[in-house]
Design a protein around this motif. Structure first.
Motif, PDB file in Angstrom:
ATOM      1  N   GLY A   5     -11.525  11.230  -0.928  1.00  0.00           N
ATOM      2  CA  GLY A   5     -10.311  10.587  -0.435  1.00  0.00           C
ATOM      3  C   GLY A   5     -10.207   9.130  -0.827  1.00  0.00           C
ATOM      4  O   GLY A   5      -9.142   8.653  -1.241  1.00  0.00           O
ATOM      5  N   MET A   6     -11.312   8.401  -0.696  1.00  0.00           N
ATOM      6  CA  MET A   6     -11.298   6.976  -1.064  1.00  0.00           C
ATOM      7  C   MET A   6     -11.040   6.802  -2.553  1.00  0.00           C
ATOM      8  O   MET A   6     -10.277   5.923  -2.963  1.00  0.00           O
ATOM      9  CB  MET A   6     -12.614   6.314  -0.670  1.00  0.00           C
ATOM     10  CG  MET A   6     -12.745   6.118   0.818  1.00  0.00           C
ATOM     11  SD  MET A   6     -14.134   5.071   1.347  1.00  0.00           S
ATOM     12  CE  MET A   6     -15.462   5.592   0.307  1.00  0.00           C
TER      13      MET A   6
ATOM     14  N   ARG B 266      -7.346   7.626  -3.387  1.00  0.00           N
ATOM     15  CA  ARG B 266      -6.478   6.504  -3.008  1.00  0.00           C
ATOM     16  C   ARG B 266      -6.607   5.345  -4.000  1.00  0.00           C
ATOM     17  O   ARG B 266      -5.615   4.787  -4.467  1.00  0.00           O
ATOM     18  CB  ARG B 266      -6.809   6.021  -1.601  1.00  0.00           C
ATOM     19  CG  ARG B 266      -5.945   4.842  -1.149  1.00  0.00           C
ATOM     20  CD  ARG B 266      -6.278   4.384   0.263  1.00  0.00           C
ATOM     21  NE  ARG B 266      -5.914   5.430   1.203  1.00  0.00           N
ATOM     22  CZ  ARG B 266      -6.758   6.012   2.051  1.00  0.00           C
ATOM     23  NH1 ARG B 266      -8.025   5.654   2.095  1.00  0.00           N
ATOM     24  NH2 ARG B 266      -6.342   6.952   2.874  1.00  0.00           N
ATOM     25  N   ARG B 267      -7.848   4.988  -4.334  1.00  0.00           N
ATOM     26  CA  ARG B 267      -8.088   3.863  -5.246  1.00  0.00           C
ATOM     27  C   ARG B 267      -7.477   4.125  -6.619  1.00  0.00           C
ATOM     28  O   ARG B 267      -6.778   3.278  -7.180  1.00  0.00           O
ATOM     29  CB  ARG B 267      -9.604   3.623  -5.375  1.00  0.00           C
ATOM     30  CG  ARG B 267      -9.991   2.514  -6.335  1.00  0.00           C
ATOM     31  CD  ARG B 267     -11.512   2.339  -6.373  1.00  0.00           C
ATOM     32  NE  ARG B 267     -12.261   3.553  -6.637  1.00  0.00           N
ATOM     33  CZ  ARG B 267     -12.425   4.090  -7.843  1.00  0.00           C
ATOM     34  NH1 ARG B 267     -11.890   3.517  -8.903  1.00  0.00           N
ATOM     35  NH2 ARG B 267     -13.145   5.181  -7.993  1.00  0.00           N
TER      36      ARG B 267
ATOM     37  N   ARG C 207      -5.135   6.375  -7.444  1.00  0.00           N
ATOM     38  CA  ARG C 207      -3.682   6.517  -7.345  1.00  0.00           C
ATOM     39  C   ARG C 207      -3.016   5.142  -7.309  1.00  0.00           C
ATOM     40  O   ARG C 207      -2.053   4.880  -8.018  1.00  0.00           O
ATOM     41  CB  ARG C 207      -3.312   7.322  -6.090  1.00  0.00           C
ATOM     42  CG  ARG C 207      -1.820   7.379  -5.810  1.00  0.00           C
ATOM     43  CD  ARG C 207      -1.506   8.094  -4.528  1.00  0.00           C
ATOM     44  NE  ARG C 207      -2.153   7.589  -3.336  1.00  0.00           N
ATOM     45  CZ  ARG C 207      -1.805   6.468  -2.697  1.00  0.00           C
ATOM     46  NH1 ARG C 207      -0.830   5.708  -3.139  1.00  0.00           N
ATOM     47  NH2 ARG C 207      -2.439   6.114  -1.594  1.00  0.00           N
ATOM     48  N   LYS C 208      -3.561   4.241  -6.503  1.00  0.00           N
ATOM     49  CA  LYS C 208      -3.015   2.885  -6.414  1.00  0.00           C
ATOM     50  C   LYS C 208      -3.172   2.140  -7.731  1.00  0.00           C
ATOM     51  O   LYS C 208      -2.304   1.355  -8.111  1.00  0.00           O
ATOM     52  CB  LYS C 208      -3.684   2.113  -5.277  1.00  0.00           C
ATOM     53  CG  LYS C 208      -3.214   2.573  -3.910  1.00  0.00           C
ATOM     54  CD  LYS C 208      -3.853   1.726  -2.824  1.00  0.00           C
ATOM     55  CE  LYS C 208      -3.300   2.085  -1.468  1.00  0.00           C
ATOM     56  NZ  LYS C 208      -3.845   1.190  -0.421  1.00  0.00           N
TER      57      LYS C 208
ATOM     58  N   GLN D 292       1.933   7.451  -2.348  1.00  0.00           N
ATOM     59  CA  GLN D 292       1.625   8.853  -2.093  1.00  0.00           C
ATOM     60  C   GLN D 292       2.799   9.764  -2.419  1.00  0.00           C
ATOM     61  O   GLN D 292       2.614  10.818  -3.022  1.00  0.00           O
ATOM     62  CB  GLN D 292       1.244   9.060  -0.626  1.00  0.00           C
ATOM     63  CG  GLN D 292      -0.146   8.652  -0.281  1.00  0.00           C
ATOM     64  CD  GLN D 292      -0.466   8.918   1.180  1.00  0.00           C
ATOM     65  OE1 GLN D 292       0.402   9.260   1.977  1.00  0.00           O
ATOM     66  NE2 GLN D 292      -1.728   8.747   1.529  1.00  0.00           N
TER      67      GLN D 292
ATOM     68  N   GLU E  26      -6.765  12.014   1.295  1.00  0.00           N
ATOM     69  CA  GLU E  26      -7.179  10.610   1.272  1.00  0.00           C
ATOM     70  C   GLU E  26      -7.850  10.184   2.574  1.00  0.00           C
ATOM     71  O   GLU E  26      -8.723   9.332   2.560  1.00  0.00           O
ATOM     72  CB  GLU E  26      -5.977   9.709   0.971  1.00  0.00           C
ATOM     73  CG  GLU E  26      -5.517   9.820  -0.464  1.00  0.00           C
ATOM     74  CD  GLU E  26      -4.413   8.846  -0.827  1.00  0.00           C
ATOM     75  OE1 GLU E  26      -3.953   8.069   0.045  1.00  0.00           O
ATOM     76  OE2 GLU E  26      -4.011   8.856  -2.006  1.00  0.00           O
ATOM     77  N   ARG E  27      -7.482  10.789   3.685  1.00  0.00           N
ATOM     78  CA  ARG E  27      -8.092  10.463   4.970  1.00  0.00           C
ATOM     79  C   ARG E  27      -9.365  11.260   5.230  1.00  0.00           C
ATOM     80  O   ARG E  27     -10.073  11.013   6.204  1.00  0.00           O
ATOM     81  CB  ARG E  27      -7.095  10.700   6.110  1.00  0.00           C
ATOM     82  CG  ARG E  27      -5.960   9.708   6.107  1.00  0.00           C
ATOM     83  CD  ARG E  27      -4.965   9.925   7.248  1.00  0.00           C
ATOM     84  NE  ARG E  27      -4.206  11.153   7.025  1.00  0.00           N
ATOM     85  CZ  ARG E  27      -4.179  12.197   7.847  1.00  0.00           C
ATOM     86  NH1 ARG E  27      -4.849  12.187   8.982  1.00  0.00           N
ATOM     87  NH2 ARG E  27      -3.473  13.280   7.559  1.00  0.00           N
TER      88      ARG E  27
ATOM     89  N   ARG F  43       3.249  15.449   0.074  1.00  0.00           N
ATOM     90  CA  ARG F  43       2.767  14.121   0.422  1.00  0.00           C
ATOM     91  C   ARG F  43       1.786  14.172   1.590  1.00  0.00           C
ATOM     92  O   ARG F  43       0.774  13.462   1.600  1.00  0.00           O
ATOM     93  CB  ARG F  43       3.915  13.173   0.756  1.00  0.00           C
ATOM     94  CG  ARG F  43       3.397  11.737   0.921  1.00  0.00           C
ATOM     95  CD  ARG F  43       4.263  10.872   1.806  1.00  0.00           C
ATOM     96  NE  ARG F  43       4.491  11.410   3.128  1.00  0.00           N
ATOM     97  CZ  ARG F  43       3.632  11.309   4.157  1.00  0.00           C
ATOM     98  NH1 ARG F  43       2.454  10.737   4.001  1.00  0.00           N
ATOM     99  NH2 ARG F  43       3.944  11.800   5.329  1.00  0.00           N
TER     100      ARG F  43
ATOM    101  N   VAL G 240      -1.645  15.180   0.293  1.00  0.00           N
ATOM    102  CA  VAL G 240      -2.310  14.048  -0.360  1.00  0.00           C
ATOM    103  C   VAL G 240      -2.865  13.102   0.705  1.00  0.00           C
ATOM    104  O   VAL G 240      -4.008  12.642   0.618  1.00  0.00           O
ATOM    105  CB  VAL G 240      -1.358  13.312  -1.329  1.00  0.00           C
ATOM    106  CG1 VAL G 240      -1.992  12.034  -1.859  1.00  0.00           C
ATOM    107  CG2 VAL G 240      -0.951  14.226  -2.476  1.00  0.00           C
ATOM    108  N   SER G 241      -2.066  12.813   1.709  1.00  0.00           N
ATOM    109  CA  SER G 241      -2.504  11.942   2.801  1.00  0.00           C
ATOM    110  C   SER G 241      -3.744  12.502   3.487  1.00  0.00           C
ATOM    111  O   SER G 241      -4.698  11.771   3.763  1.00  0.00           O
ATOM    112  CB  SER G 241      -1.368  11.774   3.820  1.00  0.00           C
ATOM    113  OG  SER G 241      -1.818  11.062   4.946  1.00  0.00           O
TER     114      SER G 241
END
Length: 74
Positions: free
Chosen positions: A8-9, A12-13, A15-16, A22, A40-41, A33, A36-37
């Motif tokens: 997840g981390m 997120r990293r 993707r950003k 998201q 990431e969590r 979405r 994906v959330s």
């Protein structure tokens, strides 16, 4: 660290780093979405096929999604 949290981390990293939120990421690559959330969590447990699709979407290897990036959750 739990593999789901690390995935997840890294998701997120990466993707950003592509400059995508998201919603844009999910729409462009065929994910929901909220799914994906959840990934990431660290609350979703995606299949190997989904992890492969995520890696392809991000232009990385599956292994890179599980690397220790030295980040702390939260």
């Amino acid at each position: 660290m739990d593999a789901r949290l690390r995935l997840g981390m890294n998701l997120r990293r990466l993707r950003k780093a592509k400059g995508m939120g998201q919603e844009k990421f999910a729409l462009e690559y065929g994910f929901d979405r909220t799914y994906v959330s959840g990934i990431e969590r660290g609350v979703r447990n995606p299949t190997v096929t989904v992890v492969e699709r995520l890696a392809d979407a991000l232009g990385v290897t599956i292994g890179q999604l599980f690397e220790d990036a030295g980040e702390k959750p939260g």
